[in-house]
Structure formats: C-alpha cells, structure tokens
Design a protein around this motif. Structure first.
Motif, PDB file in Angstrom:
ATOM      1  N   TYR A  60     -10.971  -8.451  -0.803  1.00  0.00           N
ATOM      2  CA  TYR A  60      -9.659  -9.099  -0.895  1.00  0.00           C
ATOM      3  C   TYR A  60      -8.593  -8.066  -0.574  1.00  0.00           C
ATOM      4  CZ  TYR A  60      -5.377 -10.980  -2.931  1.00  0.00           C
ATOM      5  OH  TYR A  60      -4.075 -11.389  -3.121  1.00  0.00           O
ATOM      6  N   ALA A  61      -7.658  -8.431   0.306  1.00  0.00           N
ATOM      7  CA  ALA A  61      -6.575  -7.534   0.694  1.00  0.00           C
ATOM      8  C   ALA A  61      -5.236  -8.223   0.458  1.00  0.00           C
ATOM      9  CB  ALA A  61      -6.707  -7.130   2.162  1.00  0.00           C
ATOM     10  N   TYR A  62      -4.275  -7.461  -0.062  1.00  0.00           N
ATOM     11  CA  TYR A  62      -2.942  -8.012  -0.335  1.00  0.00           C
ATOM     12  C   TYR A  62      -1.869  -7.074   0.197  1.00  0.00           C
ATOM     13  CZ  TYR A  62       1.249  -9.569  -2.717  1.00  0.00           C
ATOM     14  OH  TYR A  62       2.519  -9.999  -2.987  1.00  0.00           O
ATOM     15  N   ALA A  63      -0.986  -7.628   1.026  1.00  0.00           N
ATOM     16  CA  ALA A  63       0.186  -6.901   1.520  1.00  0.00           C
ATOM     17  C   ALA A  63       1.423  -7.702   1.121  1.00  0.00           C
ATOM     18  CB  ALA A  63       0.122  -6.733   3.035  1.00  0.00           C
ATOM     19  N   GLY A  64       2.250  -7.154   0.254  1.00  0.00           N
ATOM     20  CA  GLY A  64       3.429  -7.874  -0.215  1.00  0.00           C
ATOM     21  C   GLY A  64       4.543  -7.946   0.807  1.00  0.00           C
ATOM     22  N   ASP A  65       4.452  -7.098   1.834  1.00  0.00           N
ATOM     23  CA  ASP A  65       5.488  -7.058   2.880  1.00  0.00           C
ATOM     24  C   ASP A  65       4.786  -6.938   4.226  1.00  0.00           C
ATOM     25  OD1 ASP A  65       7.924  -6.891   4.155  1.00  0.00           O
ATOM     26  OD2 ASP A  65       8.285  -4.797   3.625  1.00  0.00           O
ATOM     27  N   TYR A  66       4.027  -7.971   4.572  1.00  0.00           N
ATOM     28  CA  TYR A  66       3.156  -7.926   5.743  1.00  0.00           C
ATOM     29  C   TYR A  66       3.955  -7.686   7.016  1.00  0.00           C
ATOM     30  CZ  TYR A  66      -0.853  -9.130   8.683  1.00  0.00           C
ATOM     31  OH  TYR A  66      -1.881  -9.090   9.591  1.00  0.00           O
ATOM     32  N   PHE A  67       3.577  -6.638   7.744  1.00  0.00           N
ATOM     33  CA  PHE A  67       4.244  -6.237   8.985  1.00  0.00           C
ATOM     34  C   PHE A  67       5.757  -6.071   8.788  1.00  0.00           C
ATOM     35  CE2 PHE A  67       5.049  -6.270  13.621  1.00  0.00           C
ATOM     36  CZ  PHE A  67       4.048  -5.397  14.001  1.00  0.00           C
ATOM     37  N   ASP A  90      10.186  -2.556  13.240  1.00  0.00           N
ATOM     38  CA  ASP A  90       9.592  -1.660  12.254  1.00  0.00           C
ATOM     39  C   ASP A  90       8.499  -2.436  11.544  1.00  0.00           C
ATOM     40  OD1 ASP A  90       8.873   0.110  10.324  1.00  0.00           O
ATOM     41  OD2 ASP A  90      10.790   0.104   9.264  1.00  0.00           O
ATOM     42  N   GLY A  91       7.259  -2.255  11.997  1.00  0.00           N
ATOM     43  CA  GLY A  91       6.154  -3.047  11.457  1.00  0.00           C
ATOM     44  C   GLY A  91       5.332  -2.342  10.410  1.00  0.00           C
ATOM     45  N   ASP A  92       5.730  -1.154   9.961  1.00  0.00           N
ATOM     46  CA  ASP A  92       4.938  -0.396   8.993  1.00  0.00           C
ATOM     47  C   ASP A  92       4.836  -1.156   7.670  1.00  0.00           C
ATOM     48  OD1 ASP A  92       5.095   1.388  11.048  1.00  0.00           O
ATOM     49  OD2 ASP A  92       6.200   2.922   9.933  1.00  0.00           O
ATOM     50  N   TYR A  93       3.653  -1.151   7.077  1.00  0.00           N
ATOM     51  CA  TYR A  93       3.499  -1.837   5.790  1.00  0.00           C
ATOM     52  C   TYR A  93       2.285  -1.296   5.048  1.00  0.00           C
ATOM     53  CZ  TYR A  93      -0.290  -4.672   7.832  1.00  0.00           C
ATOM     54  OH  TYR A  93      -1.461  -5.096   8.420  1.00  0.00           O
ATOM     55  N   ALA A  94       2.254  -1.528   3.735  1.00  0.00           N
ATOM     56  CA  ALA A  94       1.161  -1.083   2.873  1.00  0.00           C
ATOM     57  C   ALA A  94       0.294  -2.265   2.482  1.00  0.00           C
ATOM     58  CB  ALA A  94       1.712  -0.397   1.629  1.00  0.00           C
ATOM     59  N   GLU A  95      -0.971  -1.976   2.225  1.00  0.00           N
ATOM     60  CA  GLU A  95      -1.910  -3.025   1.831  1.00  0.00           C
ATOM     61  C   GLU A  95      -2.897  -2.465   0.813  1.00  0.00           C
ATOM     62  OE1 GLU A  95      -3.855  -6.233   4.571  1.00  0.00           O
ATOM     63  OE2 GLU A  95      -5.200  -4.488   4.538  1.00  0.00           O
ATOM     64  N   LEU A  96      -3.196  -3.257  -0.202  1.00  0.00           N
ATOM     65  CA  LEU A  96      -4.161  -2.872  -1.225  1.00  0.00           C
ATOM     66  C   LEU A  96      -5.428  -3.692  -1.023  1.00  0.00           C
ATOM     67  CD1 LEU A  96      -4.477  -1.019  -3.687  1.00  0.00           C
ATOM     68  CD2 LEU A  96      -3.608  -2.892  -5.109  1.00  0.00           C
ATOM     69  N   ASN A  97      -6.574  -3.006  -1.000  1.00  0.00           N
ATOM     70  CA  ASN A  97      -7.854  -3.657  -0.720  1.00  0.00           C
ATOM     71  C   ASN A  97      -8.833  -3.459  -1.870  1.00  0.00           C
ATOM     72  OD1 ASN A  97      -7.870  -4.261   2.507  1.00  0.00           O
ATOM     73  ND2 ASN A  97      -6.683  -2.426   2.038  1.00  0.00           N
ATOM     74  N   PHE A  98      -9.535  -4.533  -2.237  1.00  0.00           N
ATOM     75  CA  PHE A  98     -10.563  -4.488  -3.263  1.00  0.00           C
ATOM     76  C   PHE A  98     -11.854  -5.043  -2.674  1.00  0.00           C
ATOM     77  CE2 PHE A  98      -6.476  -5.281  -5.247  1.00  0.00           C
ATOM     78  CZ  PHE A  98      -6.416  -4.310  -6.247  1.00  0.00           C
ATOM     79  N   SER A  99     -12.990  -4.365  -2.923  1.00  0.00           N
ATOM     80  CA  SER A  99     -14.272  -4.836  -2.409  1.00  0.00           C
ATOM     81  C   SER A  99     -15.348  -4.703  -3.484  1.00  0.00           C
ATOM     82  CB  SER A  99     -14.708  -4.031  -1.182  1.00  0.00           C
ATOM     83  OG  SER A  99     -13.807  -4.190  -0.115  1.00  0.00           O
ATOM     84  N   LEU A 100     -16.219  -5.686  -3.503  1.00  0.00           N
ATOM     85  CA  LEU A 100     -17.411  -5.652  -4.344  1.00  0.00           C
ATOM     86  C   LEU A 100     -18.609  -5.894  -3.442  1.00  0.00           C
ATOM     87  CD1 LEU A 100     -16.304  -7.788  -7.442  1.00  0.00           C
ATOM     88  CD2 LEU A 100     -16.603  -5.306  -7.360  1.00  0.00           C
ATOM     89  N   SER A 101     -19.666  -5.139  -3.670  1.00  0.00           N
ATOM     90  CA  SER A 101     -20.863  -5.300  -2.854  1.00  0.00           C
ATOM     91  C   SER A 101     -22.084  -5.450  -3.748  1.00  0.00           C
ATOM     92  CB  SER A 101     -21.049  -4.101  -1.921  1.00  0.00           C
ATOM     93  OG  SER A 101     -21.205  -2.903  -2.673  1.00  0.00           O
ATOM     94  N   TYR A 102     -23.009  -6.250  -3.258  1.00  0.00           N
ATOM     95  CA  TYR A 102     -24.286  -6.403  -3.945  1.00  0.00           C
ATOM     96  C   TYR A 102     -25.374  -6.428  -2.890  1.00  0.00           C
ATOM     97  CZ  TYR A 102     -27.892  -7.943  -7.144  1.00  0.00           C
ATOM     98  OH  TYR A 102     -29.037  -8.000  -7.903  1.00  0.00           O
TER      99      TYR A 102
END
Length: 228
Positions: free
Chosen positions: A128-135, A109-121
């Motif tokens: 930056y991406a963070y998954a607290g329970d990767y895969f 069972d590899g399902d997982y959530a990830e939060l992504n933040f991006s800044l562009s100029y």
C-alpha cells in the motif's frame, strides 16, 4: 522533504559500526511503465540505482530514469529510505519513505513524497502506498497491489501483478480509479536479470491512450539489468 531523506541516508551510510552491502544496478527497458502508465511516451528508458543495505534491516538508495511528459521533463530521480524485516521464516514486512523528484523540470514542480508499506508471505506480497500531495497537486494518490512469483525452474519465475490506483488525484485528471495488471516471466542468465511482462489496465476506452504521451494501453514490456 528531500533534505530530510538525504539526511537520513547520510546518517545511515556514515554509521561505521554497522556492516553494509553496497550495490548498483544499470538497466534498460523498452517502456517505463509506472502503475500501468508510460512515463516515457512509450519509448525506451535507461535506468540505474545505487543502494546500501545494513545488517539490521535498514536501507537507503537512489534511483533514476529518463522520462518524457511532452515538455521539459526529461529526468526522474527518486530517493528512498526504509526498513525491512521478518516475523518468521515466511512472513516479512517493509516500510519505505520515497521522494520522487524531476530535476530541471521547469514547466511544473512535480516533486512529492510517498509512504509505502508491504507485507510478504512466501512468494506473495501485498503493498500500500500513500502520497498526500501526489505530483505536487494538493490531491492525494493511493495505490494498493498484490504480487506473486512462482518458480518455474532454476533462475526462471512466473510473475503475476494486480494494482489499484485511487484517490482524489485520479478524479482531478478525469480518469477515475483504475486497475493495472501484468503477467510475465523473469530470470537471470550470464549475470543479467531479464524480464518480459504483458501489462494491461482497466482504463475506460474513452480515456485509453495507445500512442504518445502517457500511454496506458496494453503492451509488452521488456527489461534487462545488471547489478554490480
């Protein structure tokens, strides 16, 4: 988590007072690389997405691809919702919540959530991406990247990328932190979006895989897609 994301997507798409753009993409690549590691054992992938974007900056979508993990995994379907905006004409931001799923994957069972933040100029972006329970391993996985696109001529750009994968998960798989890089070109012609990129990683020689499952060797990745 997937139910929450699907619920948010349903709420967004059901909003009648908000003008929205709906688009779909179908694409092909000779190797599906994720952070420099092949998800298709070095083989080709057919990929597609369906997206809805609203005037206020909110968006939602679903993306899919075939995969090959050497067992019964053969499909990846990702759901995402987010919000993108800008501080001024040059400085933008994007916050996205994604949920990676593998339908029909019984071996794990590899399902997982990830939060992504991006800044562009301008033509540069940092993410930056963070998954607290990767895969779904109970270990965190994190990723930071820098991208830059430089126009070469009309409908053709030079693309540079550098990423760093780190966190508890990578120590668990005995690969430790590593970097991935790519240099390539992308453009459009006859309604098709095309790209060619030389993808590299900093994986130690004793952990390098140059054939078969989870290839992480240097390679040329070619992609073509059409958006409707």
């Amino acid at each position: 988590m997937m139910k929450k994301i699907l619920g948010l997507m349903a709420c967004l798409t059901a909003a009648p007072v908000m003008a929205a753009d709906v688009s779909g993409t179908v694409g092909f690549t000779n190797d599906y690389r994720f952070h420099g590691i092949s998800q298709t054992a070095g083989d080709a992938a057919i990929q597609g997405s369906l997206d809805v974007a609203f005037e206020n900056g909110a968006y939602a979508g679903i993306w899919g691809s075939n995969v090959d993990f050497g067992d019964d995994a053969n499909l990846e379907v990702d759901y995402y919702v987010g919000y993108a905006g800008s501080f001024n004409d040059n400085f933008g931001y994007d916050v996205m919540l994604a949920y990676y799923t593998y339908p029909g994957y019984d071996a794990a069972d590899g399902d997982y959530a990830e939060l992504n933040f991006s800044l562009s100029y301008g033509n540069a972006a940092v993410s930056y991406a963070y998954a607290g329970d990767y895969f779904n391993t109970g270990e965190d996985g994190q990723y930071v990247s820098l991208d830059y696109s430089h126009p070469l001529m009309e409908n053709l750009s030079l693309d540079l990328h550098a990423g760093h994968s780190f966190g508890e998960y990578w120590g668990e798989v005995d690969m430790d932190d590593y970097e991935d890089y790519s240099i390539g070109v992308s453009g459009s012609w006859a309604g098709l979006d095309m790209s060619a990129a030389w993808v590299m990683t900093s994986v130690d020689k004793d952990a390098e895989i140059d054939t078969g499952l989870f290839r992480n060797d240097d390679t040329l990745v070619l992609s073509v897609s059409r958006t409707f």
